[in-house]
Design a protein around this motif. Structure first.
Motif, PDB file in Angstrom:
ATOM      1  N   SER A 163       0.841  -1.214   0.000  1.00 54.14           N
ATOM      2  CA  SER A 163       0.000   0.000   0.000  1.00 54.14           C
ATOM      3  C   SER A 163       0.865   1.248   0.000  1.00 54.14           C
ATOM      4  O   SER A 163       0.644   2.191   0.774  1.00 54.14           O
ATOM      5  N   LEU A 164       1.839   1.248  -0.852  1.00 51.40           N
ATOM      6  CA  LEU A 164       2.800   2.350  -0.880  1.00 51.40           C
ATOM      7  C   LEU A 164       2.139   3.654  -1.316  1.00 51.40           C
ATOM      8  O   LEU A 164       1.235   3.670  -2.165  1.00 51.40           O
ATOM      9  N   LYS A 165       2.628   4.729  -0.729  1.00 53.97           N
ATOM     10  CA  LYS A 165       2.117   6.073  -0.986  1.00 53.97           C
ATOM     11  C   LYS A 165       3.253   6.942  -1.532  1.00 53.97           C
ATOM     12  O   LYS A 165       4.426   6.664  -1.263  1.00 53.97           O
ATOM     13  N   PRO A 166       2.906   7.987  -2.249  1.00 54.55           N
ATOM     14  CA  PRO A 166       3.968   8.875  -2.752  1.00 54.55           C
ATOM     15  C   PRO A 166       4.875   9.399  -1.630  1.00 54.55           C
ATOM     16  O   PRO A 166       6.090   9.575  -1.848  1.00 54.55           O
ATOM     17  N   GLU A 167       4.316   9.592  -0.451  1.00 48.84           N
ATOM     18  CA  GLU A 167       5.124  10.106   0.654  1.00 48.84           C
ATOM     19  C   GLU A 167       6.087   9.062   1.224  1.00 48.84           C
ATOM     20  O   GLU A 167       6.909   9.373   2.091  1.00 48.84           O
ATOM     21  N   ASP A 168       6.010   7.827   0.731  1.00 47.49           N
ATOM     22  CA  ASP A 168       6.993   6.815   1.112  1.00 47.49           C
ATOM     23  C   ASP A 168       8.260   6.919   0.269  1.00 47.49           C
ATOM     24  O   ASP A 168       9.230   6.196   0.525  1.00 47.49           O
ATOM     25  N   THR A 169       8.243   7.781  -0.713  1.00 44.56           N
ATOM     26  CA  THR A 169       9.426   7.983  -1.552  1.00 44.56           C
ATOM     27  C   THR A 169      10.596   8.465  -0.716  1.00 44.56           C
ATOM     28  O   THR A 169      10.492   9.477  -0.015  1.00 44.56           O
ATOM     29  N   ALA A 170      11.707   7.742  -0.789  1.00 43.83           N
ATOM     30  CA  ALA A 170      12.877   8.065   0.029  1.00 43.83           C
ATOM     31  C   ALA A 170      14.000   7.088  -0.317  1.00 43.83           C
ATOM     32  O   ALA A 170      13.779   6.083  -0.995  1.00 43.83           O
ATOM     33  N   VAL A 171      15.165   7.400   0.178  1.00 44.67           N
ATOM     34  CA  VAL A 171      16.264   6.436   0.189  1.00 44.67           C
ATOM     35  C   VAL A 171      16.137   5.656   1.495  1.00 44.67           C
ATOM     36  O   VAL A 171      16.058   6.242   2.573  1.00 44.67           O
ATOM     37  N   TYR A 172      16.092   4.352   1.364  1.00 45.22           N
ATOM     38  CA  TYR A 172      15.940   3.472   2.518  1.00 45.22           C
ATOM     39  C   TYR A 172      17.300   2.879   2.878  1.00 45.22           C
ATOM     40  O   TYR A 172      18.021   2.368   2.011  1.00 45.22           O
ATOM     41  N   TYR A 173      17.603   2.931   4.178  1.00 47.57           N
ATOM     42  CA  TYR A 173      18.886   2.465   4.677  1.00 47.57           C
ATOM     43  C   TYR A 173      18.691   1.338   5.669  1.00 47.57           C
ATOM     44  O   TYR A 173      17.823   1.393   6.549  1.00 47.57           O
ATOM     45  N   CYS A 174      19.565   0.358   5.551  1.00 45.46           N
ATOM     46  CA  CYS A 174      19.602  -0.738   6.508  1.00 45.46           C
ATOM     47  C   CYS A 174      20.584  -0.367   7.618  1.00 45.46           C
ATOM     48  O   CYS A 174      21.603   0.287   7.366  1.00 45.46           O
ATOM     49  N   ASN A 175      20.272  -0.788   8.836  1.00 43.36           N
ATOM     50  CA  ASN A 175      21.118  -0.461   9.981  1.00 43.36           C
ATOM     51  C   ASN A 175      21.249  -1.662  10.907  1.00 43.36           C
ATOM     52  O   ASN A 175      20.282  -2.405  11.131  1.00 43.36           O
ATOM     53  N   ALA A 176      22.440  -1.833  11.445  1.00 47.93           N
ATOM     54  CA  ALA A 176      22.679  -2.906  12.413  1.00 47.93           C
ATOM     55  C   ALA A 176      23.156  -2.287  13.725  1.00 47.93           C
ATOM     56  O   ALA A 176      24.045  -1.424  13.721  1.00 47.93           O
ATOM     57  N   ALA A 177      22.554  -2.718  14.802  1.00 47.95           N
ATOM     58  CA  ALA A 177      22.956  -2.300  16.151  1.00 47.95           C
ATOM     59  C   ALA A 177      22.924  -0.791  16.321  1.00 47.95           C
ATOM     60  O   ALA A 177      23.606  -0.253  17.191  1.00 47.95           O
TER      61      ALA A 177
END
Length: 111
Positions: free
Chosen positions: A83-97
């Motif tokens: 159910s993605l929305k235009p406001e979900d537009t972004a660079v997504y980053y993975c993070n550990a700890a």
């Protein structure tokens, strides 16, 4: 540990994507993992996190739409986005700890 994120792309509103983050090293099993995102002109924000025991937690703005999971056999954490929305537009980053970052993967939600 090193993190390699993938799965971003262009999707229409209402569509779905699955992001993956592959981690190197045996310490993956001990880390809490998270996905963050940063939209243009905005600060980086937490999207979802999952503990070393597999307990998830979500930001209010993705509750019910996104699912975070992890596969210990593959040293990989996933973010299933629906159910993605235009406001979900972004660079997504993975993070550990909360201190180790992967490279970002761009998600664009547009018709």
């Amino acid at each position: 540990v090193q993190l390699q994120a993938s799965g971003g792309g262009l999707v229409q509103p209402g569509g779905s994507l699955r992001l993956s983050c592959a981690a190197s090293g045996s310490a993956f099993v001990t880390y809490d993992m998270a996905w963050y995102r940063q939209a243009p002109g905005k600060q980086r924000e937490l999207v979802a996190k999952i503990t070393s025991r597999g307990v998830p937690n979500y930001a209010d703005f993705v509750q019910g739409r996104f699912t975070i999971s992890r596969d210990f056999a593959k040293n990989t954490v996933y973010l299933q986005m629906s159910s993605l929305k235009p406001e979900d537009t972004a660079v997504y980053y993975c993070n550990a700890a909360f201190i180790i970052w992967g490279q970002g993967t761009l998600v664009t939600v547009s018709s």
